[in-house]
Design a protein around this motif. Structure first.
Motif, PDB file in Angstrom:
ATOM      1  N   SER A  63       0.827  -1.210   0.000  1.00 38.21           N
ATOM      2  CA  SER A  63       0.000   0.000   0.000  1.00 38.21           C
ATOM      3  C   SER A  63       0.863   1.264   0.000  1.00 38.21           C
ATOM      4  CB  SER A  63      -0.949   0.002   1.202  1.00 38.21           C
ATOM      5  OG  SER A  63      -0.221  -0.143   2.408  1.00 38.21           O
ATOM      6  N   VAL A  81       8.814   6.323   4.717  1.00 41.09           N
ATOM      7  CA  VAL A  81       9.609   5.829   5.853  1.00 41.09           C
ATOM      8  C   VAL A  81       9.310   4.345   6.057  1.00 41.09           C
ATOM      9  CG1 VAL A  81       9.980   6.073   8.351  1.00 41.09           C
ATOM     10  CG2 VAL A  81       9.387   8.082   6.970  1.00 41.09           C
ATOM     11  N   SER A  94       5.233 -12.217  -1.221  1.00 43.50           N
ATOM     12  CA  SER A  94       3.901 -12.764  -1.487  1.00 43.50           C
ATOM     13  C   SER A  94       3.867 -13.445  -2.851  1.00 43.50           C
ATOM     14  CB  SER A  94       2.861 -11.634  -1.462  1.00 43.50           C
ATOM     15  OG  SER A  94       2.977 -10.841  -2.625  1.00 43.50           O
ATOM     16  N   ASP A  97      -0.601 -12.683  -6.157  1.00 37.67           N
ATOM     17  CA  ASP A  97      -1.921 -12.937  -6.729  1.00 37.67           C
ATOM     18  C   ASP A  97      -2.822 -11.766  -6.318  1.00 37.67           C
ATOM     19  OD1 ASP A  97      -3.251 -15.054  -8.153  1.00 37.67           O
ATOM     20  OD2 ASP A  97      -4.506 -15.304  -6.371  1.00 37.67           O
ATOM     21  N   ARG A 197       7.400 -16.162  -6.135  1.00 47.41           N
ATOM     22  CA  ARG A 197       7.164 -15.009  -5.258  1.00 47.41           C
ATOM     23  C   ARG A 197       6.904 -13.778  -6.139  1.00 47.41           C
ATOM     24  NH1 ARG A 197       4.877 -16.629  -1.680  1.00 47.41           N
ATOM     25  NH2 ARG A 197       4.614 -18.317  -3.110  1.00 47.41           N
ATOM     26  N   CYS A 266       0.690   3.254   6.163  1.00 46.50           N
ATOM     27  CA  CYS A 266       0.636   2.049   5.318  1.00 46.50           C
ATOM     28  C   CYS A 266       1.532   0.991   5.931  1.00 46.50           C
ATOM     29  CB  CYS A 266       1.127   2.372   3.908  1.00 46.50           C
ATOM     30  SG  CYS A 266       0.088   3.528   3.027  1.00 46.50           S
ATOM     31  N   ASN A 267       1.430   0.814   7.240  1.00 46.22           N
ATOM     32  CA  ASN A 267       2.425   0.016   7.946  1.00 46.22           C
ATOM     33  C   ASN A 267       2.069  -1.463   8.082  1.00 46.22           C
ATOM     34  OD1 ASN A 267       0.723   1.802   9.816  1.00 46.22           O
ATOM     35  ND2 ASN A 267       1.231   0.044  11.118  1.00 46.22           N
ATOM     36  N   HIS A 291       3.113 -14.499   9.551  1.00 42.23           N
ATOM     37  CA  HIS A 291       3.823 -14.715   8.281  1.00 42.23           C
ATOM     38  C   HIS A 291       4.490 -13.435   7.813  1.00 42.23           C
ATOM     39  CE1 HIS A 291       1.048 -18.329   7.428  1.00 42.23           C
ATOM     40  NE2 HIS A 291       2.184 -18.719   7.914  1.00 42.23           N
ATOM     41  N   HIS A 507      -1.898 -14.664   9.351  1.00 40.45           N
ATOM     42  CA  HIS A 507      -1.566 -14.221   8.001  1.00 40.45           C
ATOM     43  C   HIS A 507      -2.015 -12.788   7.715  1.00 40.45           C
ATOM     44  CE1 HIS A 507      -0.052 -15.549   4.130  1.00 40.45           C
ATOM     45  NE2 HIS A 507      -1.029 -14.898   3.538  1.00 40.45           N
ATOM     46  N   ASP A 508      -3.225 -12.440   8.099  1.00 39.07           N
ATOM     47  CA  ASP A 508      -3.777 -11.141   7.696  1.00 39.07           C
ATOM     48  C   ASP A 508      -4.216 -10.325   8.904  1.00 39.07           C
ATOM     49  OD1 ASP A 508      -5.122 -13.069   5.253  1.00 39.07           O
ATOM     50  OD2 ASP A 508      -4.090 -11.234   4.679  1.00 39.07           O
ATOM     51  N   GLY A 536      -4.136  -0.135   3.143  1.00 33.96           N
ATOM     52  CA  GLY A 536      -3.560  -1.474   3.296  1.00 33.96           C
ATOM     53  C   GLY A 536      -4.118  -2.180   4.519  1.00 33.96           C
ATOM     54  N   HIS A 545      -8.700 -10.412   1.171  1.00 36.72           N
ATOM     55  CA  HIS A 545      -7.326 -10.762   1.522  1.00 36.72           C
ATOM     56  C   HIS A 545      -6.328 -10.038   0.631  1.00 36.72           C
ATOM     57  CE1 HIS A 545      -3.656 -13.033   1.871  1.00 36.72           C
ATOM     58  NE2 HIS A 545      -3.735 -13.345   0.599  1.00 36.72           N
ATOM     59  N   LEU A 547      -3.188  -8.282  -1.423  1.00 35.27           N
ATOM     60  CA  LEU A 547      -2.608  -7.212  -2.232  1.00 35.27           C
ATOM     61  C   LEU A 547      -3.625  -6.290  -2.876  1.00 35.27           C
ATOM     62  CD1 LEU A 547      -0.032  -9.579  -3.899  1.00 35.27           C
ATOM     63  CD2 LEU A 547       0.517  -7.744  -2.300  1.00 35.27           C
ATOM     64  N   CYS A 550      -4.916  -3.607  -0.747  1.00 36.59           N
ATOM     65  CA  CYS A 550      -3.827  -2.757  -0.246  1.00 36.59           C
ATOM     66  C   CYS A 550      -3.320  -1.824  -1.338  1.00 36.59           C
ATOM     67  CB  CYS A 550      -2.684  -3.626   0.277  1.00 36.59           C
ATOM     68  SG  CYS A 550      -3.186  -4.625   1.686  1.00 36.59           S
TER      69      CYS A 550
HETATM   70  C1  LIG Z   1       4.052 -15.272   2.401  1.00 37.77           C
HETATM   71  C2  LIG Z   1       2.924 -14.397   1.971  1.00 37.77           C
HETATM   72  C3  LIG Z   1       2.300 -14.620   0.753  1.00 37.77           C
HETATM   73  C4  LIG Z   1       1.268 -13.787   0.335  1.00 37.77           C
HETATM   74  N1  LIG Z   1       0.703 -13.996  -0.891  1.00 37.77           N
HETATM   75  C5  LIG Z   1      -0.288 -13.176  -1.317  1.00 37.77           C
HETATM   76  C6  LIG Z   1      -0.881 -13.336  -2.597  1.00 37.77           C
HETATM   77  O1  LIG Z   1      -0.480 -14.170  -3.402  1.00 37.77           O
HETATM   78  N2  LIG Z   1      -1.913 -12.513  -2.922  1.00 37.77           N
HETATM   79  C7  LIG Z   1      -2.348 -11.534  -2.114  1.00 37.77           C
HETATM   80  O2  LIG Z   1      -3.279 -10.830  -2.470  1.00 37.77           O
HETATM   81  N3  LIG Z   1      -1.781 -11.325  -0.898  1.00 37.77           N
HETATM   82  C8  LIG Z   1      -0.763 -12.130  -0.483  1.00 37.77           C
HETATM   83  N4  LIG Z   1      -0.189 -11.924   0.748  1.00 37.77           N
HETATM   84  C9  LIG Z   1      -0.662 -10.801   1.577  1.00 37.77           C
HETATM   85  C10 LIG Z   1      -0.056  -9.474   1.098  1.00 37.77           C
HETATM   86  O3  LIG Z   1       1.323  -9.604   0.869  1.00 37.77           O
HETATM   87  C11 LIG Z   1      -0.318  -8.411   2.142  1.00 37.77           C
HETATM   88  O4  LIG Z   1      -1.688  -8.366   2.404  1.00 37.77           O
HETATM   89  C12 LIG Z   1       0.143  -7.036   1.677  1.00 37.77           C
HETATM   90  O5  LIG Z   1       1.504  -7.006   1.368  1.00 37.77           O
HETATM   91  C13 LIG Z   1      -0.155  -6.012   2.765  1.00 37.77           C
HETATM   92  O6  LIG Z   1       0.188  -4.748   2.285  1.00 37.77           O
HETATM   93  P1  LIG Z   1       0.535  -3.603   3.324  1.00 37.77           P
HETATM   94  O7  LIG Z   1       1.020  -2.441   2.560  1.00 37.77           O
HETATM   95  O8  LIG Z   1      -0.620  -3.402   4.221  1.00 37.77           O
HETATM   96  O9  LIG Z   1       1.709  -4.236   4.173  1.00 37.77           O
HETATM   97  P2  LIG Z   1       3.199  -4.570   3.696  1.00 37.77           P
HETATM   98  O10 LIG Z   1       3.258  -4.932   2.280  1.00 37.77           O
HETATM   99  O11 LIG Z   1       3.759  -5.525   4.666  1.00 37.77           O
HETATM  100  O12 LIG Z   1       3.933  -3.180   3.906  1.00 37.77           O
HETATM  101  C14 LIG Z   1       3.984  -2.590   5.182  1.00 37.77           C
HETATM  102  C15 LIG Z   1       5.310  -1.883   5.331  1.00 37.77           C
HETATM  103  O13 LIG Z   1       5.285  -1.098   6.512  1.00 37.77           O
HETATM  104  C16 LIG Z   1       6.510  -1.218   7.171  1.00 37.77           C
HETATM  105  N5  LIG Z   1       6.310  -0.914   8.584  1.00 37.77           N
HETATM  106  C17 LIG Z   1       5.653  -1.643   9.510  1.00 37.77           C
HETATM  107  N6  LIG Z   1       5.696  -1.031  10.692  1.00 37.77           N
HETATM  108  C18 LIG Z   1       6.384   0.108  10.508  1.00 37.77           C
HETATM  109  C19 LIG Z   1       6.755   1.154  11.380  1.00 37.77           C
HETATM  110  N7  LIG Z   1       6.464   1.115  12.668  1.00 37.77           N
HETATM  111  N8  LIG Z   1       7.464   2.200  10.871  1.00 37.77           N
HETATM  112  C20 LIG Z   1       7.831   2.219   9.563  1.00 37.77           C
HETATM  113  N9  LIG Z   1       7.492   1.225   8.702  1.00 37.77           N
HETATM  114  C21 LIG Z   1       6.782   0.206   9.173  1.00 37.77           C
HETATM  115  C22 LIG Z   1       6.930  -2.634   6.924  1.00 37.77           C
HETATM  116  O14 LIG Z   1       8.327  -2.817   7.082  1.00 37.77           O
HETATM  117  C23 LIG Z   1       6.470  -2.841   5.494  1.00 37.77           C
HETATM  118  O15 LIG Z   1       7.504  -2.528   4.571  1.00 37.77           O
HETATM  119  C24 LIG Z   1       0.830 -12.744   1.176  1.00 37.77           C
HETATM  120  C25 LIG Z   1       1.450 -12.537   2.413  1.00 37.77           C
HETATM  121  C26 LIG Z   1       2.480 -13.358   2.810  1.00 37.77           C
HETATM  122  C27 LIG Z   1       3.125 -13.127   4.134  1.00 37.77           C
END
Ligand SMILES: Cc1cc2nc3c(=O)[nH]c(=O)nc-3n(C[C@H](O)[C@H](O)[C@H](O)COP(=O)(O)OP(=O)(O)OC[C@H]3O[C@@H](n4cnc5c(N)ncnc54)[C@H](O)[C@@H]3O)c2cc1C
Lengths: 565, 329
Positions: A63, A81, A94, A97, A197, A266-267, A291, A507-508, A536, A545, A547, A550
């Motif tokens: 996100s 950041v 991930s 997908d 991946r 977006c953490n 995870h 996981h989520d 996100g 669920h 990506l 997000c």
């Molecule tokens: C192994 C695995 C496989 C997956 N496969 C799929 C798939 O095939 N399809 C699908 O739709 N989803 C999949 N997912 C889920 C998907 O990856 C996540 O839902 C998505 O990445 C979440 O996006 P996000 O931006 O909320 O979090 P993230 O992508 O995790 O990004 C959050 C960021 O915030 C940073 N952060 C956290 N806390 C702080 C802080 N205090 N200060 C600064 N930075 C911080 C983190 O380091 C990270 O870089 C999978 C997840 C995993 C673990």
């Protein structure tokens, strides 16, 4: 940040550009930022700002990257950041997908008739998605196609992934489960270095595009505080961030960053924060891992900082509605984050936190699963995820621990190791961390488990022995009268015996901050907090669920933040 | 800190025990992890220590190699990062032979390392000595067996402190009555401290599940008390075979052989070979034929064995689970 890639690059190749930018980015962060003294900013008026930009994005994952790019596209200057030392968040490991559709280019070419209304209907289904916030889902649905175009425009390439059309976009099929980009081709830039991946094919190009467009990254800094004019009133002014080491441990060096327009959180949610997640499900005690925690720790920092300035949580019902995968069934063994796909080996930049490849199970007939008390609780070959999870979380009856039912251990013998062709040495199993043990007798094995920090009381050796002896008698008689596992074929009798971590992982995050459809955070009175956005897994609203939601909400938050006055 | 009376700096040394054991095996070596905090700009590994029990000096030595805090060590942290950031040393000591509570003082006398003075310090350690625990493993138990058949099984015994158990004997009981004895004759070639022996015994003559207990009462080898150990094992007594049942497992769609499928015919347990086949000797009568192979659905059936038989079992391959189905909702 070290650059490890040696891919087949040319001048115009995005891979080369990534390397160039990685070098430049590190220098920029170091030179542009003056480190402030570690004094706490007590009130908005006394804050000494170290930097000033239009938009600050916390988190550089699925996100955060779209949020940063969209804000930049909207004319804002942006600092992103992240507390990890690389970008990409959990998304980089991930499967990639992405659940977006609504009639995108690939769907249209394949004759799919899906529309934004179909997307809306699907994610507000009165049974499965009854706790969703329909206003947010509506905006999500309407932005699906534009977000697909945005991804392509920012370098994400879907064309080489053969399964997209046949699997997802058959003519007449209106539901679009997912679409995958090509995997990022430079294996060494990725976290899990085995194939599949594809999330790397989203975040690596987005990072390049963001840097290209002038987004500045501050890596290894964590969100500490959100500055608001008054604690519960006025606009959000910026953030205080703190430098962290490779273990996410605070280093007591702070910066105050001023956001002229907005801060976007977006953490990545709260899955790795035990106390936060237990507000929704008290069973999720600390033995359950998350995870991706070795890559990007989802510690709810954004949510907590926002709650401290009056933000509300939204759609919390989504979180406890375990129907769609908040937790995962039996995974890989002998490693604490046991996701079944994506091997993190010694060549990975996060292996030092992940610690082992883990053991894949070919046949669950090769082992039994026991709880911390040495007793079985489930027919090990049963794959019904929710049933397994509910039973795995049942407490074992000790009054000292009435919430949560772990840890769970896979118990097997040397004959099983041979059948499964497992390697029980580094880097396959995590012995040093206490996630894999062996012993000449079952009592000796049980006595060692106390070296695992989550094994909160010693496992009685005679209980484990009796469990195994009873199971062996089921093998002999052909009937598992305890859990009805059909005719277990193998006894567990040949020393050495092994215990491998097999505790389910989360996981989520399906709830987070309450926002409006523009991803602007609301307070407890339902008023929008000026200058604060969220996207996100940290955002509440949609129980889809991964990506898709997000990326879409990240882009929406970025666009809206750039428009904020 | 600078001592004005001397012209050298004198440094305090703070000791702390890291997760000290509360119980140790009597008369056995054990290790104490001691955290050190000292600002002295010198290597402390040559600093001498003494071990006192009450007024008595019971041991002394030098601190030895110091384990430095290393964020890159693979053993650095089992969970989330730094837990123990202090330098550590490991003291090896022999626990008292007498059973019960004991208290020691670990004393570092005032001393100099080169021209750097280290101040005297002390830390106390208390624990209980316990008798050595023994435990058993029983393997290579044949099942099914025929009435009265000679069975050869393997038994191993281990002492928690690794004592020599060679020559000691254990008893095998069936329904409380002794049916055989065995002697621990050799160390297991791969497992440290596991003393093993083979035991021969007769299978019961009545058909059905037969349960046995192993009892091991080592007494006081090396003059030290050891706990007794128990284990159970089971086998099943089946009638002698009358016929051969040849079973072939094939993939229903492709006709390909299904290798390494687990088969249970009555009480017999076998697996198919590379050609998806196996021949199972079976007694006359009606038996359940159950086949298991991960990824296949194979209905069980009842088989009447009244002659040699050839049976082909159709296995239905299950669709490979799409890992993402879980999130389609
Ligand atoms: C192994 C695995 C496989 C997956 N496969 C799929 C798939 O095939 N399809 C699908 O739709 N989803 C999949 N997912 C889920 C998907 O990856 C996540 O839902 C998505 O990445 C979440 O996006 P996000 O931006 O909320 O979090 P993230 O992508 O995790 O990004 C959050 C960021 O915030 C940073 N952060 C956290 N806390 C702080 C802080 N205090 N200060 C600064 N930075 C911080 C983190 O380091 C990270 O870089 C999978 C997840 C995993 C673990």
């Amino acid at each position: 940040m070290s650059v490890r890639s040696n891919g087949p690059a040319t001048e115009s190749d995005p891979i080369l550009s990534r390397r160039r930018f990685l070098g430049a980015g590190a220098a920029t962060a170091a030179s542009a930022v003056a480190v402030a003294p570690a004094a706490a900013a007590s009130g908005a008026k006394e804050i000494v700002w170290d930097r000033e930009v239009d938009v600050i994005v916390i988190g550089a994952g699925a996100s955060g990257l779209p949020a940063a790019i969209a804000a930049r596209d909207g004319g804002a200057s942006v600092i992103c950041v992240d507390h990890h030392f690389e970008t990409g968040g959990i998304a980089v490991m991930s499967g990639g997908d992405i659940r977006i559709g609504g009639g995108n280019r690939i769907q249209k070419a394949a004759g799919s008739k899906e529309t934004a209304d179909d997307i809306f209907k699907r994610w507000t289904d009165p049974l499965q998605h009854r706790f969703a916030d329909a206003d947010i889902v509506r905006r999500f649905a309407d932005e699906n196609v534009a977000t697909f175009d945005f991804l392509e425009a920012n370098g994400v390439n879907f064309d080489r992934h053969g399964s997209n059309v046949p699997r997802q976009f058959r003519p007449g099929i209106t539901s679009t489960p997912g679409i995958r980009p090509n995997e990022w081709p430079v294996r060494t830039d990725n976290i899990a270095l085995d194939q599949g991946r594809n999330g790397s094919g989203i975040v690596r190009p987005l990072e390049l595009s963001a840097r290209d467009k002038g987004v500045e990254f501050l890596l290894s800094w964590t969100l500490n505080t959100i500055h608001r004019e008054e604690q519960f009133a006025g606009r959000v002014l910026g953030v205080r961030i703190e430098q962290v080491d490779r273990w996410f441990q605070p280093q007591h060096r702070f910066l105050n960053l001023r956001a002229r327009k907005a801060v976007i959180l977006c953490n990545g949610g709260h899955g790795a924060n035990v106390h936060f997640r237990r507000m929704f499900d008290p069973r999720l005690t600390d033995e359950y891992q998350h995870h991706g925690q070795a890559t990007a720790k989802a510690n709810a920092a954004g949510e907590i900082a926002a709650l401290q300035i009056g933000a509300a949580l939204g759609s919390v019902g989504n979180e406890t509605d375990t129907g769609t995968g908040q937790a995962i069934d039996k995974g890989r063994l002998a490693v604490r984050d046991n996701y079944v796909r994506g091997k993190i080996g010694p060549e990975s930049s996060v292996f030092f936190r992940h610690r082992a490849l883990g053991l894949d199970v070919a046949d669950w007939q090769d082992l039994i699963l026991v709880k911390e008390n040495g007793q079985r609780f489930w027919n090990e070959i049963d794959d019904s995820n929710d049933g397994y999870f509910a039973n795995a979380l049942k407490p074992t009856g000790d009054p000292k621990k009435l919430n949560g039912g772990g840890p769970i251990w896979a118990i097997f013998d040397s004959a099983a190791v041979e059948r499964e062709k497992w390697q029980t040495t580094y880097p396959h199993v995590d012995r040093g961390g206490g996630y894999f043990f062996s012993g000449a007798t079952l009592e000796e094995l049980a006595a060692q488990l106390k070296r695992n920090i989550y094994q909160w009381r010693p496992m009685p050796g005679d209980a484990l022995r009796k469990t195994v002896e009873r199971f062996n008698s089921f093998v002999v008689s052909g009937k598992d009268t305890d859990f009805n596992r059909p005719a277990p074929p193998h006894k567990i009798e040949k020393p050495p015996f092994f215990a491998a971590w097999a505790t389910p992982c989360l996981h989520d995050s399906y709830t987070g901050l309450r926002t409006d459809a523009n991803c602007q955070v609301m307070d407890m009175q339902g008023k929008l907090i000026p200058g604060l956005f969220c996207a996100g897994e940290s955002q509440g609203g949609i129980k889809s669920h991964g990506l898709g939601r997000c990326i879409v909400t990240g882009r929406v938050a970025g666009m809206e933040a750039a428009r904020a006055s | 800190m600078v001592d004005p009376m001397k012209d050298t700096a004198s440094f305090p040394l703070v000791l702390d025990l890291v997760s000290p054991p509360t119980q140790v095996d009597a008369d056995c070596l054990f290790t104490l992890a001691v955290a050190l905090e000292c600002d002295a700009p010198c290597d402390l590994s040559s600093v001498t220590y003494e071990l006192h029990s009450g007024e008595n000096l019971i041991g002394q030595g030098v601190l030895g190699p110091i384990l430095r805090f290393d964020p890159d060590s693979p053993d650095y942290d089992p969970r989330n990062g730094p837990v123990e950031k202090r330098d550590q040393i490991f003291l090896s000591a022999r626990a008292p032979k007498a059973l019960g509570h004991f208290e020691w003082h670990i004393v570092i006398p005032a001393q100099s390392v080169g021209d750097i003075a280290i101040e005297a310090t002390q830390i106390d350690f208390a624990a209980t000595t316990s008798i050595h625990q023994t435990s058993l493993a029983v393997w290579d138990v044949p099942a099914p067996v025929q009435p009265g058949q000679k069975m050869r099984i393997s038994i191993g015994a281990k002492c928690s402190a690794g004592c020599d158990l060679g020559g000691l004997s254990m008893r095998i009981l069936n329904q409380g009555a002794g049916v055989a004895t065995g002697t621990l004759s050799a160390l297991h070639p791969q497992m440290e401290g596991l003393w093993c022996g083979e035991v021969e015994l007769d299978a019961p003559i009545t058909l059905g599940l037969a349960e046995f207990d192993v009892s091991f009462a080592p007494g006081d080898p090396r003059g030290l008390p050891h706990s007794a150990a128990q284990a159970s094992f089971s086998t099943i007594v089946d009638a002698p075979p009358d016929h051969d049942v040849a079973v072939a497992i094939v993939d229903r769609e492709t006709g390909a052989p299904v290798e390494e499928a687990h088969i249970r015919l009555g009480l017999q347990r076998v697996s198919t070979d590379m050609t998806g086949r196996v021949i199972i000797p079976a007694p006359r009568g009606e038996h359940r034929l159950f086949v298991w192979k991960a990824g296949f659905e194979i209905p069980e059936q009842m088989i009447l064995v009244d002659q040699d038989l050839n049976i082909t079992v159709q296995a239905k391959a299950l669709p490979v689970k799409n890992p993402y189905d879980r999130w389609q909702g």
